[in-house]
Design an enzyme around this catalytic site. Sequence first.
Site, PDB file in Angstrom:
ATOM      1  N   ARG A  54      -3.338   4.678  -1.999  1.00 45.00           N
ATOM      2  CA  ARG A  54      -3.200   3.342  -1.410  1.00 45.00           C
ATOM      3  C   ARG A  54      -2.960   2.242  -2.447  1.00 45.00           C
ATOM      4  O   ARG A  54      -2.136   1.341  -2.239  1.00 45.00           O
ATOM      5  CB  ARG A  54      -4.481   3.039  -0.623  1.00 45.00           C
ATOM      6  CG  ARG A  54      -4.668   1.592  -0.154  1.00 45.00           C
ATOM      7  CD  ARG A  54      -6.007   1.471   0.562  1.00 45.00           C
ATOM      8  NE  ARG A  54      -6.429   0.101   0.806  1.00 45.00           N
ATOM      9  CZ  ARG A  54      -6.140  -0.589   1.920  1.00 45.00           C
ATOM     10  NH1 ARG A  54      -5.420  -0.048   2.855  1.00 45.00           N
ATOM     11  NH2 ARG A  54      -6.575  -1.826   2.079  1.00 45.00           N
ATOM     12  N   HIS A  87       0.851  -1.182   0.000  1.00 43.60           N
ATOM     13  CA  HIS A  87       0.000   0.000   0.000  1.00 43.60           C
ATOM     14  C   HIS A  87       0.889   1.235   0.000  1.00 43.60           C
ATOM     15  O   HIS A  87       1.720   1.420   0.887  1.00 43.60           O
ATOM     16  CB  HIS A  87      -0.922   0.014   1.233  1.00 43.60           C
ATOM     17  CG  HIS A  87      -1.996  -1.036   1.174  1.00 43.60           C
ATOM     18  ND1 HIS A  87      -2.401  -1.764   2.258  1.00 43.60           N
ATOM     19  CD2 HIS A  87      -2.760  -1.468   0.128  1.00 43.60           C
ATOM     20  CE1 HIS A  87      -3.363  -2.605   1.898  1.00 43.60           C
ATOM     21  NE2 HIS A  87      -3.593  -2.444   0.601  1.00 43.60           N
ATOM     22  N   GLU A  99       1.153  -4.582  11.130  1.00 43.93           N
ATOM     23  CA  GLU A  99       0.681  -3.201  11.017  1.00 43.93           C
ATOM     24  C   GLU A  99       1.518  -2.398  12.007  1.00 43.93           C
ATOM     25  O   GLU A  99       1.429  -2.590  13.217  1.00 43.93           O
ATOM     26  CB  GLU A  99      -0.811  -3.097  11.376  1.00 43.93           C
ATOM     27  CG  GLU A  99      -1.753  -3.800  10.401  1.00 43.93           C
ATOM     28  CD  GLU A  99      -2.033  -2.991   9.134  1.00 43.93           C
ATOM     29  OE1 GLU A  99      -1.538  -1.846   9.023  1.00 43.93           O
ATOM     30  OE2 GLU A  99      -2.744  -3.510   8.244  1.00 43.93           O
ATOM     31  N   HIS A 151       2.849  -3.472   6.761  1.00 41.89           N
ATOM     32  CA  HIS A 151       1.885  -2.389   6.511  1.00 41.89           C
ATOM     33  C   HIS A 151       1.937  -1.373   7.643  1.00 41.89           C
ATOM     34  O   HIS A 151       2.647  -1.540   8.616  1.00 41.89           O
ATOM     35  CB  HIS A 151       0.463  -2.964   6.482  1.00 41.89           C
ATOM     36  CG  HIS A 151       0.168  -3.902   5.369  1.00 41.89           C
ATOM     37  ND1 HIS A 151      -0.776  -3.645   4.404  1.00 41.89           N
ATOM     38  CD2 HIS A 151       0.688  -5.109   5.059  1.00 41.89           C
ATOM     39  CE1 HIS A 151      -0.837  -4.653   3.554  1.00 41.89           C
ATOM     40  NE2 HIS A 151       0.035  -5.562   3.923  1.00 41.89           N
ATOM     41  N   GLU A 173       1.773   3.790   3.010  1.00 37.86           N
ATOM     42  CA  GLU A 173       2.318   3.272   4.262  1.00 37.86           C
ATOM     43  C   GLU A 173       3.847   3.349   4.235  1.00 37.86           C
ATOM     44  O   GLU A 173       4.540   2.332   4.225  1.00 37.86           O
ATOM     45  CB  GLU A 173       1.761   1.863   4.503  1.00 37.86           C
ATOM     46  CG  GLU A 173       0.238   1.904   4.638  1.00 37.86           C
ATOM     47  CD  GLU A 173      -0.483   0.562   4.487  1.00 37.86           C
ATOM     48  OE1 GLU A 173       0.185  -0.490   4.503  1.00 37.86           O
ATOM     49  OE2 GLU A 173      -1.723   0.577   4.348  1.00 37.86           O
TER      50      GLU A 173
END
Lengths: 359, 293
Positions: A149, A89, A294, A220, A92
Amino acid sequence: MLNSVGLSFMLLLSAVGAAIVERVGYDYSKYHPMPEITSWMTQMEKDYPGVVSIVDYGKSYEGRTISLLKIGLNTGEKKKAIWMDCGIHAREWIAPAFCQYFVSQILQSYKTDTIMEQMMKDMDFYVTPVLNVDGYIYSWKDNTTRLWRKNRSPGPPGCDCYGTDLNRNFEANWGTIGVSFDCCSQTYCGTKPKSEPETQSVMNFLASRKDDFLCFLTIHSYSQLLLIPFGHPDFTATNYDELMTVGLGASDAIRKVHGMEYAVGTSPAILYPNSGSSRDWARMQGIPLSYTFELRDNGTFGFELPEDQIKPTCEEAYSGALHIITYAHDKTFNGAVVTAAATLWTVLLAVGVTGANLI
Amino acid sequence: MFPLWLRLYLSRDKSRTLRPKSLRVWKPIPAQHRSFCSHFLHYFLSHCPQNEVFSEEEGAEDVMATGELNPNHYPAQRAAKVVQHYLTTRYGSPYRLFGLQRVHSGNAEDVGDSGRKYQLEIAVHEIISNTTQKCSAEVFFPHGQKQESPQVQASCEELLNISTKAQEEALYQQYKMNQTLISAQNLPDSHGHIEPDTKPLWHLGIVASSFIMLKESNENTLYNMAQVANITQLATENDQLKFDCHTLLHDMVSQEILHWKLLFTWSPAEGVKVLQMEQLPHCHHCEKPPNTN
């Protein structure tokens, strides 16, 4: 007197020369645009011949090469492997920063850390610093593109918008939940599974090698979570307990670095259900330890994490990733030895007991 | 210390295969029902409450979890985020901002057909003073045809303990006396940077945006600030500083970036008051690359 002046002058020249020749270190605490990341990769290959090699394994929609760094101490045999990808993405940015940090760390530590040296001998690390190259470059364009994104393929005919969410495009329960079929949506899953060249690159590269891979880590941001398969609430991984236990261990390792909390669980439990993710696809291929990281933060800065947080974020994430990688390695390379020893002792004890009874 | 492989081997679940299953609801195992093996795991796993091992209970009919909630799971987390937005609207200022630190416990129940009520024990982080404190809160999400803002009640230990009066007053006077009206863009910028003298504007933008995030929240959203694209001071009215603001909000669940325009006032005495708010349509054709011939 002229001789001593000449000598001093020569010394001065060589000192200056040495200063120029000495390379300016790469700043792992800054966000780097794509051209800098590409030249960094080339530099890594140069600096670590025989240990680091660039592998071009696909093309983006806009025709750019997708590359990874293959890192390992070459034993000449077919080796087990670890997969890490960052930047699926575009917005990020902390993720590609982490991949670069991770590479620099393992290359630094294997020279002095015998455990890392052994891991590099037993396994190869395949690290893709930026998977969604087009999207990443687009997010660097100007202030209005920073929060992009998806990838940069045009929508289907009649669509006014660009981009497919690559992390909904993999062939893993594709299009079933947590996606949109609206091509303008941020979670648009594409016209069909594997419709995007970036997705194809990963799937094609890993398909023939899946038995070699012990571990699949996809990086991410943000939310500070470690997500395990599967994204669909009705499906559980056969090694769910293992994934949770190892994940919780990684979360502990992360907390020990800077006190940050990373929750662990399946995506439908702790975040939202989704389908077509790379993590799910990897698990379905049989790669046992498949995690989505994440990274920071929890929403204060979100995607625009300040550069002074890059280093601490990378340090804690490295600790977490290393926990999972070490587990994967030890299970494959040491576990067999321990199980064999335990079996041997059990057999000996059984023989001993039976023998005593017979007497 | 027992090796990890042995612990896992002992606690392995032989019954699970990759098969469709009914939706599971996770509840903590009461101590007296824990098996030897899960005691094992409990002992060696982290001491922190959120790393507790939860068992599964088959056959939960409800799609939405009722009763005791797992504090790490999304229903409690989304409700707790709403409390964060509520506290920011009530008590936020250029020198007081809140973040959600942790959810300690949560409970949910349906209120007939009208909606769903959550009771939460959370830890709230005051970002600027870097202090944390406990709050008890109740969030009611109405289940109407269209979006209705949730209703929140919260009581925190000593939320306003740290006095920000002096700083707020100083800022207020400074902005009131501005010869040129202040404005700033892209807070934070692409690299997460905010110029120190524009930080109060960023904070004001966050407080004002929290009114929108609160109003727009439901059980299927999780809002955070993405960026204050533009904040411009307008002429002071009735002793209230006045601002025009273009804010970008991020909804984690849909992953969309929502653009909103806001008109709001602020003074130390009155806090932030939103006069107008309007969602802006996002320009999709602006995302196409320009034609190259």
